[in-house]
Design a protein around this motif. Sequence first.
Motif, PDB file in Angstrom:
ATOM      1  N   VAL A  43      10.765  24.399 -18.141  1.00  0.00           N
ATOM      2  CA  VAL A  43      10.738  23.214 -19.014  1.00  0.00           C
ATOM      3  C   VAL A  43       9.800  22.161 -18.420  1.00  0.00           C
ATOM      4  N   ALA A  44       9.880  21.969 -17.112  1.00  0.00           N
ATOM      5  CA  ALA A  44       8.994  20.989 -16.456  1.00  0.00           C
ATOM      6  C   ALA A  44       7.531  21.378 -16.680  1.00  0.00           C
ATOM      7  N   ARG A  45       7.239  22.675 -16.579  1.00  0.00           N
ATOM      8  CA  ARG A  45       5.851  23.119 -16.808  1.00  0.00           C
ATOM      9  C   ARG A  45       5.439  22.889 -18.258  1.00  0.00           C
ATOM     10  N   TRP A  46       6.330  23.203 -19.213  1.00  0.00           N
ATOM     11  CA  TRP A  46       6.001  22.959 -20.620  1.00  0.00           C
ATOM     12  C   TRP A  46       5.637  21.488 -20.823  1.00  0.00           C
ATOM     13  N   ILE A  47       6.476  20.608 -20.294  1.00  0.00           N
ATOM     14  CA  ILE A  47       6.229  19.168 -20.531  1.00  0.00           C
ATOM     15  C   ILE A  47       4.887  18.768 -19.923  1.00  0.00           C
ATOM     16  N   GLU A  48       4.585  19.300 -18.733  1.00  0.00           N
ATOM     17  CA  GLU A  48       3.313  18.951 -18.079  1.00  0.00           C
ATOM     18  C   GLU A  48       2.110  19.511 -18.824  1.00  0.00           C
ATOM     19  N   CYS A  58      10.818  17.723 -27.624  1.00  0.00           N
ATOM     20  CA  CYS A  58      12.245  17.427 -27.474  1.00  0.00           C
ATOM     21  C   CYS A  58      12.825  18.543 -26.614  1.00  0.00           C
ATOM     22  N   ALA A  59      13.479  18.197 -25.518  1.00  0.00           N
ATOM     23  CA  ALA A  59      14.019  19.214 -24.610  1.00  0.00           C
ATOM     24  C   ALA A  59      15.529  19.057 -24.487  1.00  0.00           C
ATOM     25  N   PHE A  60      16.258  20.129 -24.776  1.00  0.00           N
ATOM     26  CA  PHE A  60      17.716  20.158 -24.574  1.00  0.00           C
ATOM     27  C   PHE A  60      17.982  20.956 -23.303  1.00  0.00           C
ATOM     28  N   VAL A  61      18.659  20.336 -22.365  1.00  0.00           N
ATOM     29  CA  VAL A  61      18.906  21.028 -21.099  1.00  0.00           C
ATOM     30  C   VAL A  61      20.394  20.991 -20.770  1.00  0.00           C
ATOM     31  N   GLU A  62      20.956  22.193 -20.551  1.00  0.00           N
ATOM     32  CA  GLU A  62      22.380  22.274 -20.192  1.00  0.00           C
ATOM     33  C   GLU A  62      22.536  22.043 -18.692  1.00  0.00           C
ATOM     34  N   LEU A  63      23.384  21.084 -18.357  1.00  0.00           N
ATOM     35  CA  LEU A  63      23.612  20.737 -16.951  1.00  0.00           C
ATOM     36  C   LEU A  63      25.001  21.167 -16.523  1.00  0.00           C
ATOM     37  N   GLU A  64      25.107  21.582 -15.255  1.00  0.00           N
ATOM     38  CA  GLU A  64      26.453  21.836 -14.739  1.00  0.00           C
ATOM     39  C   GLU A  64      26.927  20.674 -13.893  1.00  0.00           C
ATOM     40  N   HIS A  65      25.972  19.935 -13.320  1.00  0.00           N
ATOM     41  CA  HIS A  65      26.320  18.804 -12.458  1.00  0.00           C
ATOM     42  C   HIS A  65      25.349  17.671 -12.772  1.00  0.00           C
ATOM     43  N   PRO A  66      25.841  16.423 -12.944  1.00  0.00           N
ATOM     44  CA  PRO A  66      24.938  15.333 -13.325  1.00  0.00           C
ATOM     45  C   PRO A  66      23.758  15.151 -12.383  1.00  0.00           C
ATOM     46  N   SER A  67      23.920  15.478 -11.098  1.00  0.00           N
ATOM     47  CA  SER A  67      22.821  15.244 -10.148  1.00  0.00           C
ATOM     48  C   SER A  67      21.612  16.124 -10.460  1.00  0.00           C
ATOM     49  N   ASP A  68      21.819  17.202 -11.230  1.00  0.00           N
ATOM     50  CA  ASP A  68      20.683  18.073 -11.551  1.00  0.00           C
ATOM     51  C   ASP A  68      19.720  17.425 -12.537  1.00  0.00           C
ATOM     52  N   ALA A  69      20.147  16.342 -13.198  1.00  0.00           N
ATOM     53  CA  ALA A  69      19.223  15.633 -14.102  1.00  0.00           C
ATOM     54  C   ALA A  69      18.054  15.052 -13.304  1.00  0.00           C
ATOM     55  N   GLY A  70      18.270  14.787 -12.021  1.00  0.00           N
ATOM     56  CA  GLY A  70      17.202  14.245 -11.171  1.00  0.00           C
ATOM     57  C   GLY A  70      16.104  15.261 -10.895  1.00  0.00           C
ATOM     58  N   TYR A  71      16.318  16.513 -11.295  1.00  0.00           N
ATOM     59  CA  TYR A  71      15.292  17.546 -11.071  1.00  0.00           C
ATOM     60  C   TYR A  71      13.976  17.172 -11.752  1.00  0.00           C
ATOM     61  N   LEU A  72      14.087  16.601 -12.968  1.00  0.00           N
ATOM     62  CA  LEU A  72      12.863  16.249 -13.706  1.00  0.00           C
ATOM     63  C   LEU A  72      12.394  14.869 -13.265  1.00  0.00           C
ATOM     64  N   ASP A  73      11.129  14.765 -12.885  1.00  0.00           N
ATOM     65  CA  ASP A  73      10.583  13.458 -12.497  1.00  0.00           C
ATOM     66  C   ASP A  73      10.682  12.502 -13.679  1.00  0.00           C
ATOM     67  N   PRO A  74      10.888  11.187 -13.412  1.00  0.00           N
ATOM     68  CA  PRO A  74      11.049  10.226 -14.512  1.00  0.00           C
ATOM     69  C   PRO A  74       9.905  10.281 -15.525  1.00  0.00           C
ATOM     70  N   GLU A  75       8.667  10.527 -15.055  1.00  0.00           N
ATOM     71  CA  GLU A  75       7.563  10.545 -16.041  1.00  0.00           C
ATOM     72  C   GLU A  75       7.671  11.733 -17.001  1.00  0.00           C
ATOM     73  N   LEU A  76       8.278  12.838 -16.545  1.00  0.00           N
ATOM     74  CA  LEU A  76       8.472  13.979 -17.451  1.00  0.00           C
ATOM     75  C   LEU A  76       9.588  13.669 -18.448  1.00  0.00           C
ATOM     76  N   VAL A  77      10.650  13.022 -17.961  1.00  0.00           N
ATOM     77  CA  VAL A  77      11.751  12.637 -18.867  1.00  0.00           C
ATOM     78  C   VAL A  77      11.216  11.665 -19.913  1.00  0.00           C
ATOM     79  N   HIS A  78      10.343  10.756 -19.482  1.00  0.00           N
ATOM     80  CA  HIS A  78       9.760   9.759 -20.380  1.00  0.00           C
ATOM     81  C   HIS A  78       8.831  10.427 -21.402  1.00  0.00           C
ATOM     82  N   ARG A  79       8.052  11.414 -20.950  1.00  0.00           N
ATOM     83  CA  ARG A  79       7.093  12.087 -21.839  1.00  0.00           C
ATOM     84  C   ARG A  79       7.819  12.872 -22.944  1.00  0.00           C
ATOM     85  N   ALA A  80       8.898  13.542 -22.558  1.00  0.00           N
ATOM     86  CA  ALA A  80       9.637  14.343 -23.534  1.00  0.00           C
ATOM     87  C   ALA A  80      10.923  13.600 -23.888  1.00  0.00           C
ATOM     88  N   ASN A  81      11.440  13.879 -25.026  1.00  0.00           N
ATOM     89  CA  ASN A  81      12.739  13.315 -25.367  1.00  0.00           C
ATOM     90  C   ASN A  81      13.787  14.270 -24.797  1.00  0.00           C
TER      91      ASN A  81
END
Length: 264
Positions: free
Chosen positions: A147-152, A161-184
């Motif tokens: 997903v990170a590669r697609w966004i880049e 628009c990216a839907f990502v299933e998380l098991e732990h909230p800390s995994d949301a930090g995997y995507l750099d803020p600019e990638l989160v900002h670029r994609a919904n």
Amino acid sequence: MAIRTLTVDSVARLGASFVRVTLTGDDLRGFTSTGPADHVKVFFPDPVTGELAVPTMTAEGMKRPEHGNVIARDYTPRTFRPATEDSPAQLELDFVIHGTDAPASTWASSAAPGDTLVVGGPRGSHPAPTGMTRVILGADLSALPAVARWIEMLPDDVEICAFVELEHPSDAGYLDPELVHRANVIWLDGGSGSLERAIRRLGDIGDDTYLWLAGEADALVPVRRYLRRELGLPAKQVKVDGYWRRGEQGRDHHAPIDPSDPED
Ligand SMILES: Cc1cc2nc3c(=O)[nH]c(=O)nc-3n(C[C@H](O)[C@H](O)[C@H](O)COP(=O)(O)OP(=O)(O)OC[C@H]3O[C@@H](n4cnc5c(N)ncnc54)[C@H](O)[C@@H]3O)c2cc1C
């Protein structure tokens, strides 16, 4: 397919679930990866015997080793940095850590600088589709590096628009803020059926939209059925890739996720 013997340069824990292994070595010469969903084949030692069995490339093609059990798993080349005057080439692979009876995850959870890892490929790259104005991504953690590669890699004028299933909230930090900002990016709780519900909530999907979904195969079966059979979207507009299947070791992602309804 080039087979490369690489050395672990560094290891970092990312969030609750990922280990990032950075690899280096002269064998990275010529490495290239240009498609968002590219993967490499990574070869792991047999957890019981410790023996590493790796095929060799010959003029006649790939040759299996005479001894040992070849254990290979697919991983996304998250980032490749070619060599510069100041630093050697580096390849980053991000491993989800998920259990004990799993050669790849077990290797990654104890990887250390100086370890050896053998990597094959990528065998080929499929570029992002052109002519689409919107791309919908759906993934569990195993497909988050892709997903990170697609966004880049998608052009700036494509809505994502990216839907990502998380098991732990800390995994949301995997995507750099600019990638989160670029994609919904919409984080899902990973509960049963959460991706299907999110995709259904999109409503009608026009022919200007491409969908790429990857993760646990059984969870993707109803999503694929909805997109291909209920909405009737053609195969060229939808890619559903079963990256792993619960209870199955080393799933071959070329196998249909739904044998009762194979791809047409
Ligand atoms: C094209 C492609 C790209 C991929 N890229 C990545 C990547 O970048 N990072 C990544 O982490 N994975 C990625 N995967 C998924 C990875 O190849 C599989 O998860 C693989 O099965 C892991 O091997 P293993 O030896 O750890 O477990 P296996 O020996 O294959 O399986 C052992 C047990 O663990 C379960 N299992 C396997 N994977 C997971 C998981 N992710 N979560 C929970 N349980 C699991 C299995 O169902 C089985 O019961 C990719 C797969 C494909 C096809």
